[in-house]
Design an enzyme around this catalytic site. Structure first.
Site, PDB file in Angstrom:
ATOM      1  N   ARG A 134       0.863  -1.197   0.000  1.00 50.54           N
ATOM      2  CA  ARG A 134       0.000   0.000   0.000  1.00 50.54           C
ATOM      3  C   ARG A 134       0.891   1.236   0.000  1.00 50.54           C
ATOM      4  O   ARG A 134       1.857   1.325   0.746  1.00 50.54           O
ATOM      5  CB  ARG A 134      -0.892   0.005   1.235  1.00 50.54           C
ATOM      6  CG  ARG A 134      -1.811   1.214   1.337  1.00 50.54           C
ATOM      7  CD  ARG A 134      -2.559   1.220   2.655  1.00 50.54           C
ATOM      8  NE  ARG A 134      -3.477   0.089   2.731  1.00 50.54           N
ATOM      9  CZ  ARG A 134      -3.805  -0.528   3.868  1.00 50.54           C
ATOM     10  NH1 ARG A 134      -3.257  -0.152   5.009  1.00 50.54           N
ATOM     11  NH2 ARG A 134      -4.659  -1.532   3.865  1.00 50.54           N
ATOM     12  N   ARG A 248      -3.763   2.501  17.441  1.00 45.84           N
ATOM     13  CA  ARG A 248      -4.494   1.872  16.324  1.00 45.84           C
ATOM     14  C   ARG A 248      -4.335   2.757  15.100  1.00 45.84           C
ATOM     15  O   ARG A 248      -3.748   3.836  15.155  1.00 45.84           O
ATOM     16  CB  ARG A 248      -5.974   1.712  16.712  1.00 45.84           C
ATOM     17  CG  ARG A 248      -6.752   0.639  15.947  1.00 45.84           C
ATOM     18  CD  ARG A 248      -6.314  -0.770  16.304  1.00 45.84           C
ATOM     19  NE  ARG A 248      -7.308  -1.780  15.894  1.00 45.84           N
ATOM     20  CZ  ARG A 248      -7.427  -2.291  14.679  1.00 45.84           C
ATOM     21  NH1 ARG A 248      -6.626  -1.881  13.717  1.00 45.84           N
ATOM     22  NH2 ARG A 248      -8.334  -3.213  14.409  1.00 45.84           N
ATOM     23  N   LYS A 249      -4.886   2.321  13.978  1.00 46.83           N
ATOM     24  CA  LYS A 249      -4.790   3.127  12.763  1.00 46.83           C
ATOM     25  C   LYS A 249      -5.565   4.432  12.933  1.00 46.83           C
ATOM     26  O   LYS A 249      -6.426   4.569  13.809  1.00 46.83           O
ATOM     27  CB  LYS A 249      -5.318   2.352  11.560  1.00 46.83           C
ATOM     28  CG  LYS A 249      -6.815   2.106  11.542  1.00 46.83           C
ATOM     29  CD  LYS A 249      -7.190   1.386  10.259  1.00 46.83           C
ATOM     30  CE  LYS A 249      -8.697   1.158  10.163  1.00 46.83           C
ATOM     31  NZ  LYS A 249      -9.069   0.476   8.920  1.00 46.83           N
ATOM     32  N   GLY A 505     -15.909  -7.628   2.512  1.00 47.44           N
ATOM     33  CA  GLY A 505     -15.814  -9.068   2.717  1.00 47.44           C
ATOM     34  C   GLY A 505     -15.897  -9.537   4.146  1.00 47.44           C
ATOM     35  O   GLY A 505     -16.041 -10.732   4.407  1.00 47.44           O
ATOM     36  N   CYS A 510     -13.759  -2.517   5.205  1.00 49.16           N
ATOM     37  CA  CYS A 510     -12.919  -1.695   4.328  1.00 49.16           C
ATOM     38  C   CYS A 510     -13.719  -1.144   3.152  1.00 49.16           C
ATOM     39  O   CYS A 510     -13.370  -0.105   2.590  1.00 49.16           O
ATOM     40  CB  CYS A 510     -11.735  -2.522   3.814  1.00 49.16           C
ATOM     41  SG  CYS A 510     -10.616  -3.075   5.110  1.00 49.16           S
ATOM     42  N   GLY A 511     -14.790  -1.835   2.778  1.00 47.55           N
ATOM     43  CA  GLY A 511     -15.659  -1.364   1.702  1.00 47.55           C
ATOM     44  C   GLY A 511     -16.669  -0.327   2.155  1.00 47.55           C
ATOM     45  O   GLY A 511     -17.475   0.148   1.348  1.00 47.55           O
TER      46      GLY A 511
END
Length: 588
Positions: A134, A248-249, A505, A510-511
């Site tokens: 990424r 965390r992110k 998914g 993430c979608g």
């Protein structure tokens, strides 16, 4: 460096120290009851002690705070992940075979966890020995040269190599093998790219207006700010160890459009353009996030910063999160959990004390974003603010491209535009700066038969995560299925307005299914015979823009084979779609 930075001063960034209150107990009050779950929050002064300390240039968790931490925190303590980059540990790691790597916990953790600090994600479950890489691509802006380089990387991996446009205006490339990584990193640097600090407990790609600098109706060109943020986050691609040990992110965006293409409500920090006392700057939203157990919209921090203070503010928020964030259960480590614990005023106070002058102005009432604004479609041909030029938005089906596609996109950018491409959070691509005299020829290019400027209406808003083709966390296949279901639905119904459909998914979302009109979250369920099969939880009601709202579950555990009739029914009953057989009867 981008020309858009030429007029922007890079602020000095003095390190600030955070001091604990001398009182044994601190009471903070939330000025905005709707923002925090409680109007009054009691916080022990001890709770405001920073949990990390600097050691040899890196920030590590203090010994006294290591009880009950999650496994990822333990991996970070055992070995600093950034050393794989700053001390060139990747060179030695790349020389070791995967078989040898897997024999020792330390090196196994290197490839499965620590390499994410370099933007490398091992696909152990489905593509053992292969990595997704990424990048960092602030504002989604890239060049034809960069695109060709990425194409050259994935081409050598054959069917295992491909590229994806992500929901953060970014590239992910697939098929990478470990021995190639040192050379790939050097190649990225040569074309002005980096993958550094793009995974795990780091700041993700800074998002901005995809039409920055070319939109006749933009509020502000976001490129200078997203570029500054990216330069700060990675220390100009050299690595910034002061913010690489977050709990965390963390996501950030800068809003420059009335359309809110940047999706501020789902970012940990969103800069919202506003003026105060005659100066341009930003009001601030904080805490938006998705996770399997909880999703939350960003809330107002009741703060405004001048444009010159974009970086000091970002630094202060990140340091507050780094210093005080929870490091136990990973489902409760995003920044909003800290905001909940401290209350919005308590969190604001911690940010303020980390500002260079320990001062943070209250929010401005002069918000520049128009609330009543119909979101514009960026696909198709549109005039730029520069007279005689247009941009063309291309639909990239579910964001997936191959090496030849990337080379062709680069050629089109060079031949018809200025050698630049823009990525969008809807996984599409914009070619800007096209002389109007070249538009007709461009629109006849063969590539545009697949990457159409005018796709079918239901395809326009279709987004899908990677799915289990490559991602080990995904429960179902998403990209091919999203296309197939949408194509079948389009044959059955006619719609007159765009309906945004998102596929993810797994519950990590993430979608971003919660922001979609109709969302599909992968799960395992049972069919009519009681056999386990791939399915989806279906969401409805997500909204983007000034009246943003996260969608809710409509129906759980629907077998994937039953989704087409369900979607048809939803479109007819909730979105005004007409069954095509009835449409034909009406025409007769």
């Amino acid at each position: 460096m981008s020309s858009s930075l030429s007029a922007v001063r890079f602020p000095s960034l003095p390190l600030s120290s955070s001091s604990s209150s001398a009182r044994s107990r601190t009471r903070v009050f939330s000025a905005t009851p709707a923002v925090a779950p409680a109007t009054s929050v009691e916080v022990d002064a001890e709770r405001l002690e920073p949990r990390v300390e600097e050691q040899d240039g890196f920030f590590v968790l203090k010994q006294k705070f290591r009880k009950g931490i999650n496994p990822q925190e333990k991996v970070k303590i055992e070995k600093e992940p950034m050393k794989l980059f700053v001390e060139n540990g990747i060179e030695e790691l790349a020389k070791i075979s995967m078989e040898e790597i897997d024999k020792a916990k330390n090196t196994k953790d290197d490839i499965d966890v620590r390499l994410k600090w370099l933007g490398l994600f091992h696909r152990r479950k489905h593509h053992y020995g292969r990595f997704m890489m990424r990048l960092k691509l602030p504002n989604g802006v890239t060049t034809s040269e960069q695109t060709r380089y990425l194409a050259s990387v994935i081409r050598k991996y054959g069917k295992d190599g491909c590229g994806d446009v992500t929901t953060r205006q970014n590239w992910q490339i697939r098929g990478v093998v470990l021995p190639d990584v040192p050379e790939i990193l050097k190649g990225l640097a040569e074309v002005g790219l980096t993958s550094l600090q793009s995974g795990m407990d780091n700041v993700r790609n800074p998002v901005g207006n995809p039409l920055a600098g070319i939109d006749p109706q933009e509020i502000i060109d976001t490129r200078p700010y997203t570029n500054l943020l990216s330069h700060y986050i990675t220390a100009n691609s050299q690595g910034n160890p002061t913010i690489t040990n977050l709990p965390r992110k963390w996501n950030v965006c800068v809003v420059g459009s009335h359309d809110l293409y940047e999706h501020p409500h789902i970012n940990d920090l969103a800069y919202m353009p506003a003026t105060k006392d005659g100066r341009f700057g930003f009001n601030l939203l904080v805490g938006g996030f998705f996770s399997p157990k909880r999703c939350a919209e960003a809330v107002p921090l009741d703060a405004w910063v001048a444009a010159d203070d974009v970086i000091p503010l970002c630094k202060a928020v990140l340091e507050a999160f780094r210093d005080l964030g929870f490091r136990g259960n990973r489902q409760k480590t995003r920044m909003m959990w800290l905001i909940d614990e401290l209350g919005i005023e308590g969190f604001r106070s911690e940010v303020e004390k980390r500002m260079p002058q320990q001062e943070l102005k209250r929010a401005s009432s002069e918000d520049l974003v128009q609330k009543q604004w119909e979101r514009r479609d960026v696909l198709g041909v549109h005039p730029q603010k520069q007279e005689g030029f247009s941009f063309v938005g291309l639909h990239i089906p579910v964001g997936r491209v191959q090496a030849d596609d990337m080379d062709e996109l680069a050629r089109l950018a060079d031949t018809y535009g200025s050698g630049e491409l823009r990525l969008t959070v809807e996984q599409n691509i914009i070619i800007p700066n096209i002389d109007n005299s070249k538009l007709e020829t461009l629109l006849k290019e063969p590539l545009l038969e697949r990457f159409s400027p005018e796709p079918p209406i239901l395809m326009k808003g279709l987004v899908a995560c990677t799915g289990n083709q490559f991602c080990g966390q995904a429960i179902i296949e998403t990209k091919a299925r999203a296309l197939k279901v949408t194509e079948e639905v389009e044959r059955l119904v006619s719609v007159t307005k765009q309906v945004r459909m998102h596929w993810t998914g797994c519950p990590n979302t993430c979608g971003q299914v919660q922001v979609a009109d109709i969302g599909f979250m992968g799960c395992l369920t049972r069919d009519e015979n009681g056999k386990t099969c791939e399915g989806a939880d279906v969401y409805l009601g997500g909204r983007i823009g000034s009246d943003s709202h996260l969608g809710d579950i409509y129906k759980k555990s629907v077998p994937c084979k039953d989704l087409v009739p369900l979607v048809v029914n939803i479109l007819v009953n909730k979105f005004g779609a007409v069954l095509r057989e009835r449409e034909e009867e009406a025409e007769d």
